[in-house]
Motif scaffolding. Sequence first.
Motif, PDB file in Angstrom:
ATOM      1  N   THR A 174       1.755  -5.161  10.034  1.00 44.50           N
ATOM      2  CA  THR A 174       1.271  -4.037  10.831  1.00 44.50           C
ATOM      3  C   THR A 174       2.376  -2.995  10.933  1.00 44.50           C
ATOM      4  O   THR A 174       3.541  -3.346  11.139  1.00 44.50           O
ATOM      5  CB  THR A 174       0.871  -4.492  12.240  1.00 44.50           C
ATOM      6  OG1 THR A 174      -0.174  -5.454  12.140  1.00 44.50           O
ATOM      7  CG2 THR A 174       0.399  -3.326  13.078  1.00 44.50           C
ATOM      8  N   GLU A 175       1.993  -1.743  10.760  1.00 41.81           N
ATOM      9  CA  GLU A 175       2.918  -0.619  10.939  1.00 41.81           C
ATOM     10  C   GLU A 175       2.168   0.470  11.701  1.00 41.81           C
ATOM     11  O   GLU A 175       1.445   1.270  11.131  1.00 41.81           O
ATOM     12  CB  GLU A 175       3.384  -0.068   9.588  1.00 41.81           C
ATOM     13  CG  GLU A 175       4.337  -0.942   8.829  1.00 41.81           C
ATOM     14  CD  GLU A 175       5.733  -0.982   9.428  1.00 41.81           C
ATOM     15  OE1 GLU A 175       6.085  -0.072  10.233  1.00 41.81           O
ATOM     16  OE2 GLU A 175       6.478  -1.917   9.093  1.00 41.81           O
ATOM     17  N   ASN A 176       2.359   0.475  13.005  1.00 42.12           N
ATOM     18  CA  ASN A 176       1.712   1.478  13.859  1.00 42.12           C
ATOM     19  C   ASN A 176       0.194   1.443  13.667  1.00 42.12           C
ATOM     20  O   ASN A 176      -0.434   0.431  13.936  1.00 42.12           O
ATOM     21  CB  ASN A 176       2.305   2.855  13.587  1.00 42.12           C
ATOM     22  CG  ASN A 176       3.797   2.894  13.836  1.00 42.12           C
ATOM     23  OD1 ASN A 176       4.278   2.397  14.853  1.00 42.12           O
ATOM     24  ND2 ASN A 176       4.548   3.457  12.901  1.00 42.12           N
ATOM     25  N   ARG A 177      -0.404   2.517  13.153  1.00 40.02           N
ATOM     26  CA  ARG A 177      -1.860   2.568  13.011  1.00 40.02           C
ATOM     27  C   ARG A 177      -2.367   1.872  11.748  1.00 40.02           C
ATOM     28  O   ARG A 177      -3.578   1.801  11.517  1.00 40.02           O
ATOM     29  CB  ARG A 177      -2.312   4.038  12.989  1.00 40.02           C
ATOM     30  CG  ARG A 177      -1.999   4.811  14.251  1.00 40.02           C
ATOM     31  CD  ARG A 177      -2.518   6.253  14.173  1.00 40.02           C
ATOM     32  NE  ARG A 177      -1.842   7.020  13.124  1.00 40.02           N
ATOM     33  CZ  ARG A 177      -2.419   7.354  11.971  1.00 40.02           C
ATOM     34  NH1 ARG A 177      -3.668   6.993  11.695  1.00 40.02           N
ATOM     35  NH2 ARG A 177      -1.749   8.082  11.080  1.00 40.02           N
ATOM     36  N   GLN A 233       5.190  13.398  -2.934  1.00 36.46           N
ATOM     37  CA  GLN A 233       5.562  12.121  -3.516  1.00 36.46           C
ATOM     38  C   GLN A 233       4.923  10.948  -2.813  1.00 36.46           C
ATOM     39  O   GLN A 233       4.518  11.024  -1.662  1.00 36.46           O
ATOM     40  CB  GLN A 233       7.094  11.930  -3.539  1.00 36.46           C
ATOM     41  CG  GLN A 233       7.740  11.784  -2.176  1.00 36.46           C
ATOM     42  CD  GLN A 233       8.342  13.073  -1.743  1.00 36.46           C
ATOM     43  OE1 GLN A 233       7.698  14.118  -1.727  1.00 36.46           O
ATOM     44  NE2 GLN A 233       9.614  13.022  -1.382  1.00 36.46           N
ATOM     45  N   MET A 234       4.825   9.873  -3.552  1.00 30.42           N
ATOM     46  CA  MET A 234       4.259   8.641  -3.051  1.00 30.42           C
ATOM     47  C   MET A 234       5.217   7.997  -2.040  1.00 30.42           C
ATOM     48  O   MET A 234       6.420   7.961  -2.269  1.00 30.42           O
ATOM     49  CB  MET A 234       4.038   7.692  -4.225  1.00 30.42           C
ATOM     50  CG  MET A 234       3.009   6.632  -3.971  1.00 30.42           C
ATOM     51  SD  MET A 234       2.580   5.717  -5.445  1.00 30.42           S
ATOM     52  CE  MET A 234       2.360   6.967  -6.628  1.00 30.42           C
ATOM     53  N   ILE A 235       4.658   7.503  -0.950  1.00 29.93           N
ATOM     54  CA  ILE A 235       5.487   6.835   0.043  1.00 29.93           C
ATOM     55  C   ILE A 235       4.877   5.481   0.403  1.00 29.93           C
ATOM     56  O   ILE A 235       3.667   5.300   0.348  1.00 29.93           O
ATOM     57  CB  ILE A 235       5.655   7.687   1.328  1.00 29.93           C
ATOM     58  CG1 ILE A 235       4.290   8.046   1.924  1.00 29.93           C
ATOM     59  CG2 ILE A 235       6.469   8.934   1.041  1.00 29.93           C
ATOM     60  CD1 ILE A 235       4.376   8.736   3.254  1.00 29.93           C
ATOM     61  N   LEU A 236       5.734   4.566   0.762  1.00 31.47           N
ATOM     62  CA  LEU A 236       5.284   3.236   1.144  1.00 31.47           C
ATOM     63  C   LEU A 236       4.659   3.273   2.526  1.00 31.47           C
ATOM     64  O   LEU A 236       5.232   3.817   3.463  1.00 31.47           O
ATOM     65  CB  LEU A 236       6.466   2.269   1.130  1.00 31.47           C
ATOM     66  CG  LEU A 236       6.163   0.826   1.526  1.00 31.47           C
ATOM     67  CD1 LEU A 236       5.249   0.172   0.502  1.00 31.47           C
ATOM     68  CD2 LEU A 236       7.458   0.031   1.673  1.00 31.47           C
ATOM     69  N   VAL A 237       3.476   2.675   2.633  1.00 31.89           N
ATOM     70  CA  VAL A 237       2.793   2.588   3.920  1.00 31.89           C
ATOM     71  C   VAL A 237       3.064   1.241   4.584  1.00 31.89           C
ATOM     72  O   VAL A 237       3.438   1.179   5.765  1.00 31.89           O
ATOM     73  CB  VAL A 237       1.267   2.775   3.737  1.00 31.89           C
ATOM     74  CG1 VAL A 237       0.538   2.554   5.060  1.00 31.89           C
ATOM     75  CG2 VAL A 237       0.957   4.163   3.180  1.00 31.89           C
ATOM     76  N   ILE A 238       2.892   0.181   3.818  1.00 32.24           N
ATOM     77  CA  ILE A 238       3.001  -1.150   4.395  1.00 32.24           C
ATOM     78  C   ILE A 238       3.220  -2.162   3.288  1.00 32.24           C
ATOM     79  O   ILE A 238       2.828  -1.940   2.135  1.00 32.24           O
ATOM     80  CB  ILE A 238       1.731  -1.480   5.227  1.00 32.24           C
ATOM     81  CG1 ILE A 238       1.989  -2.606   6.229  1.00 32.24           C
ATOM     82  CG2 ILE A 238       0.547  -1.774   4.318  1.00 32.24           C
ATOM     83  CD1 ILE A 238       0.898  -2.710   7.297  1.00 32.24           C
ATOM     84  N   TRP A 244       0.875  -1.176   0.000  1.00 30.25           N
ATOM     85  CA  TRP A 244       0.000   0.000   0.000  1.00 30.25           C
ATOM     86  C   TRP A 244       0.914   1.228   0.000  1.00 30.25           C
ATOM     87  O   TRP A 244       1.802   1.355   0.839  1.00 30.25           O
ATOM     88  CB  TRP A 244      -0.900   0.035   1.230  1.00 30.25           C
ATOM     89  CG  TRP A 244      -2.118  -0.822   1.095  1.00 30.25           C
ATOM     90  CD1 TRP A 244      -2.300  -2.078   1.568  1.00 30.25           C
ATOM     91  CD2 TRP A 244      -3.337  -0.464   0.431  1.00 30.25           C
ATOM     92  NE1 TRP A 244      -3.543  -2.538   1.232  1.00 30.25           N
ATOM     93  CE2 TRP A 244      -4.206  -1.567   0.537  1.00 30.25           C
ATOM     94  CE3 TRP A 244      -3.787   0.680  -0.244  1.00 30.25           C
ATOM     95  CZ2 TRP A 244      -5.497  -1.571   0.006  1.00 30.25           C
ATOM     96  CZ3 TRP A 244      -5.055   0.684  -0.786  1.00 30.25           C
ATOM     97  CH2 TRP A 244      -5.901  -0.434  -0.657  1.00 30.25           C
ATOM     98  N   TYR A 245       0.651   2.111  -0.964  1.00 30.69           N
ATOM     99  CA  TYR A 245       1.369   3.370  -1.067  1.00 30.69           C
ATOM    100  C   TYR A 245       0.399   4.509  -0.811  1.00 30.69           C
ATOM    101  O   TYR A 245      -0.781   4.448  -1.175  1.00 30.69           O
ATOM    102  CB  TYR A 245       1.985   3.553  -2.457  1.00 30.69           C
ATOM    103  CG  TYR A 245       3.315   2.864  -2.651  1.00 30.69           C
ATOM    104  CD1 TYR A 245       3.369   1.522  -3.018  1.00 30.69           C
ATOM    105  CD2 TYR A 245       4.518   3.545  -2.460  1.00 30.69           C
ATOM    106  CE1 TYR A 245       4.595   0.883  -3.198  1.00 30.69           C
ATOM    107  CE2 TYR A 245       5.737   2.910  -2.641  1.00 30.69           C
ATOM    108  CZ  TYR A 245       5.768   1.585  -3.014  1.00 30.69           C
ATOM    109  OH  TYR A 245       6.974   0.953  -3.176  1.00 30.69           O
ATOM    110  N   LYS A 246       0.915   5.585  -0.219  1.00 25.54           N
ATOM    111  CA  LYS A 246       0.145   6.793   0.064  1.00 25.54           C
ATOM    112  C   LYS A 246       0.691   7.936  -0.771  1.00 25.54           C
ATOM    113  O   LYS A 246       1.903   8.134  -0.830  1.00 25.54           O
ATOM    114  CB  LYS A 246       0.271   7.130   1.553  1.00 25.54           C
ATOM    115  CG  LYS A 246      -0.307   8.466   1.978  1.00 25.54           C
ATOM    116  CD  LYS A 246       0.002   8.721   3.443  1.00 25.54           C
ATOM    117  CE  LYS A 246      -0.511  10.067   3.918  1.00 25.54           C
ATOM    118  NZ  LYS A 246      -0.171  10.316   5.350  1.00 25.54           N
TER     119      LYS A 246
END
Lengths: 113, 116
Positions: free
Chosen positions: B60-63, B44-49, B36-38
């Motif tokens: 899982t990454e925090n929230r 810029q696009m950043i990696l979420v998980i 999942w990217y945000k």
Amino acid sequence: DTGVSQDPRHKITKRGQNVTFRCDPISEHNRLYWYRQTLGQGPEFLTYFQNEAQLEKSRLLSDRFSAERPKGSFSTLEIQRTEQGDSAMYLCASSLYWIGELFFGEGSRLTVL
Amino acid sequence: AQTVTQSQPEMSVQEAETVTLSCTYDTSESDYYLFWYKQPPSRQMILVIRQEAYKQQNATENRFSVNFQKAAKSFSLKISDSQLGDAAMYFCAYRSADSGNTPLVFGKGTRLSVIA
């Protein structure tokens, strides 16, 4: 290291003109990718490099498009004889090895009048 | 060819509430990676998980957490305790676990609004 940088951020050109975009990846990253993103769509793969070698090109990359990565550092994406359909955001990303996380630049937005 | 489908073009959530973004994908491969990217507005696009298909445990990454259902080819993102800074486009993406010659394939995205 400031991350992946792209230049220019926004380019407005007339149909038929040539445009060139530059991408500077994170310095130690050996993989560099170009994607195109149109409004309301996700990024679509165009091409990628491992070091200076261009390993794959999408069918989206017509003959008017050419990309280079001399010496495995920065990369350029040139669009010749631009068409209105080329209007999009051109995203560059880099990664360390093939399984590494992709780090994206802020993109270069092209508007063809 | 692999495809990624995000069926929710837009979602909204109240601040501090939980929201789930859906993603399904189509592949004949057994080993792959899901992301999942945000993409915040004008940033810029950043990696979420990230999730490896061979791992049964949900990442899982925090929230942020995922619900990975391999048999159903489903990969949803749950955002807990939503914050105003979570407002962005969210893209689900797939990558084959082959030699690395296949690129990241993205869905069309879900625009998330967070209401104060």
